[in-house]
Design a protein around this motif. Structure first.
Motif, PDB file in Angstrom:
ATOM      1  N   TYR A  24       0.792  -1.223   0.000  1.00  0.00           N
ATOM      2  CA  TYR A  24       0.000   0.000   0.000  1.00  0.00           C
ATOM      3  C   TYR A  24       0.831   1.284   0.000  1.00  0.00           C
ATOM      4  O   TYR A  24       0.541   2.190  -0.782  1.00  0.00           O
ATOM      5  CB  TYR A  24      -1.021   0.012   1.139  1.00  0.00           C
ATOM      6  CG  TYR A  24      -1.944   1.190   0.997  1.00  0.00           C
ATOM      7  CD1 TYR A  24      -2.899   1.217  -0.011  1.00  0.00           C
ATOM      8  CD2 TYR A  24      -1.806   2.312   1.798  1.00  0.00           C
ATOM      9  CE1 TYR A  24      -3.718   2.317  -0.201  1.00  0.00           C
ATOM     10  CE2 TYR A  24      -2.620   3.418   1.619  1.00  0.00           C
ATOM     11  CZ  TYR A  24      -3.573   3.411   0.623  1.00  0.00           C
ATOM     12  OH  TYR A  24      -4.374   4.506   0.436  1.00  0.00           O
ATOM     13  N   PRO A  25       1.863   1.422   0.843  1.00  0.00           N
ATOM     14  CA  PRO A  25       2.629   2.683   0.783  1.00  0.00           C
ATOM     15  C   PRO A  25       3.264   2.931  -0.595  1.00  0.00           C
ATOM     16  O   PRO A  25       3.299   4.070  -1.055  1.00  0.00           O
ATOM     17  CB  PRO A  25       3.703   2.509   1.854  1.00  0.00           C
ATOM     18  CG  PRO A  25       3.106   1.530   2.817  1.00  0.00           C
ATOM     19  CD  PRO A  25       2.310   0.591   1.952  1.00  0.00           C
ATOM     20  N   PHE A  27       2.053   1.728  -3.472  1.00  0.00           N
ATOM     21  CA  PHE A  27       0.903   2.009  -4.338  1.00  0.00           C
ATOM     22  C   PHE A  27       0.504   3.482  -4.222  1.00  0.00           C
ATOM     23  O   PHE A  27       0.309   4.171  -5.222  1.00  0.00           O
ATOM     24  CB  PHE A  27      -0.272   1.104  -3.956  1.00  0.00           C
ATOM     25  CG  PHE A  27      -1.560   1.455  -4.631  1.00  0.00           C
ATOM     26  CD1 PHE A  27      -1.806   1.072  -5.944  1.00  0.00           C
ATOM     27  CD2 PHE A  27      -2.530   2.178  -3.953  1.00  0.00           C
ATOM     28  CE1 PHE A  27      -2.998   1.404  -6.570  1.00  0.00           C
ATOM     29  CE2 PHE A  27      -3.724   2.506  -4.576  1.00  0.00           C
ATOM     30  CZ  PHE A  27      -3.955   2.117  -5.883  1.00  0.00           C
ATOM     31  N   ARG A  28       0.387   3.954  -2.983  1.00  0.00           N
ATOM     32  CA  ARG A  28      -0.015   5.338  -2.743  1.00  0.00           C
ATOM     33  C   ARG A  28       0.994   6.309  -3.362  1.00  0.00           C
ATOM     34  O   ARG A  28       0.621   7.305  -3.969  1.00  0.00           O
ATOM     35  CB  ARG A  28      -0.161   5.572  -1.240  1.00  0.00           C
ATOM     36  CG  ARG A  28      -0.822   6.877  -0.884  1.00  0.00           C
ATOM     37  CD  ARG A  28      -1.053   7.040   0.610  1.00  0.00           C
ATOM     38  NE  ARG A  28       0.204   6.968   1.330  1.00  0.00           N
ATOM     39  CZ  ARG A  28       0.475   6.086   2.302  1.00  0.00           C
ATOM     40  NH1 ARG A  28      -0.420   5.209   2.678  1.00  0.00           N
ATOM     41  NH2 ARG A  28       1.637   6.091   2.909  1.00  0.00           N
ATOM     42  N   LEU A  29       2.285   5.996  -3.244  1.00  0.00           N
ATOM     43  CA  LEU A  29       3.335   6.858  -3.775  1.00  0.00           C
ATOM     44  C   LEU A  29       3.331   6.900  -5.301  1.00  0.00           C
ATOM     45  O   LEU A  29       3.550   7.947  -5.901  1.00  0.00           O
ATOM     46  CB  LEU A  29       4.698   6.376  -3.285  1.00  0.00           C
ATOM     47  CG  LEU A  29       5.918   7.138  -3.757  1.00  0.00           C
ATOM     48  CD1 LEU A  29       5.905   8.568  -3.215  1.00  0.00           C
ATOM     49  CD2 LEU A  29       7.183   6.420  -3.299  1.00  0.00           C
ATOM     50  N   ARG A  31       0.734   5.823  -7.405  1.00  0.00           N
ATOM     51  CA  ARG A  31      -0.594   5.799  -8.005  1.00  0.00           C
ATOM     52  C   ARG A  31      -0.710   6.811  -9.136  1.00  0.00           C
ATOM     53  O   ARG A  31      -0.431   7.990  -8.976  1.00  0.00           O
ATOM     54  CB  ARG A  31      -1.636   6.105  -6.943  1.00  0.00           C
ATOM     55  CG  ARG A  31      -3.044   5.997  -7.441  1.00  0.00           C
ATOM     56  CD  ARG A  31      -4.008   6.299  -6.333  1.00  0.00           C
ATOM     57  NE  ARG A  31      -5.260   5.639  -6.609  1.00  0.00           N
ATOM     58  CZ  ARG A  31      -6.203   5.450  -5.733  1.00  0.00           C
ATOM     59  NH1 ARG A  31      -6.057   5.845  -4.496  1.00  0.00           N
ATOM     60  NH2 ARG A  31      -7.308   4.841  -6.083  1.00  0.00           N
TER      61      ARG A  31
END
Length: 117
Positions: A24-25, A27-29, A31
């Protein structure tokens, strides 16, 4: 990295989301960014020589694949993602953690570093 060095390259684990494995971290970075040169964060000078070799190998083997082709690989029966999904219906949401042990074993087998189960 888990298969070759016995350690993850990132502290956060990977989840078995419906479309594939996701950290997730990361992915967030990343995206919505599809060109790696557009990522402002990251410091490759912090990587060891062996970590750089592992990443170069991953890029060489998988970097030319499309998202769909990567999805086909991760969605195959017996992959760590498919085992973490534990029979979830295709397309159903999910966020189960993918075991680092399972990831390491799977890629050691692919690399011929351990016998098939």
């Amino acid at each position: 990295s888990l298969a070759i060095l016995g350690e993850p390259l990132v502290d956060e684990g990977f989840h078995a989301w419906k479309n594939g494995p996701v950290c997730y971290p990361l992915f967030r970075l990343h995206r919505g960014r599809y060109v790696m040169e557009s990522i402002e964060q990251g410091d490759t000078s912090r990587l060891t020589v062996l970590e750089k070799i592992v990443l170069d190998g991953a890029i060489k083997n998988y970097g030319g694949l499309t998202g769909a082709q990567l999805g086909e690989k991760t969605h195959q029966s017996g992959t760590p993602w498919s085992r973490a999904r534990n029979g979830a219906v295709d397309g159903a949401p999910g966020s189960a953690m993918i075991s680092n042990t399972d990831i390491a074993s799977h890629f050691r087998e692919i690399l011929g570093l351990e016998a098939s189960a």
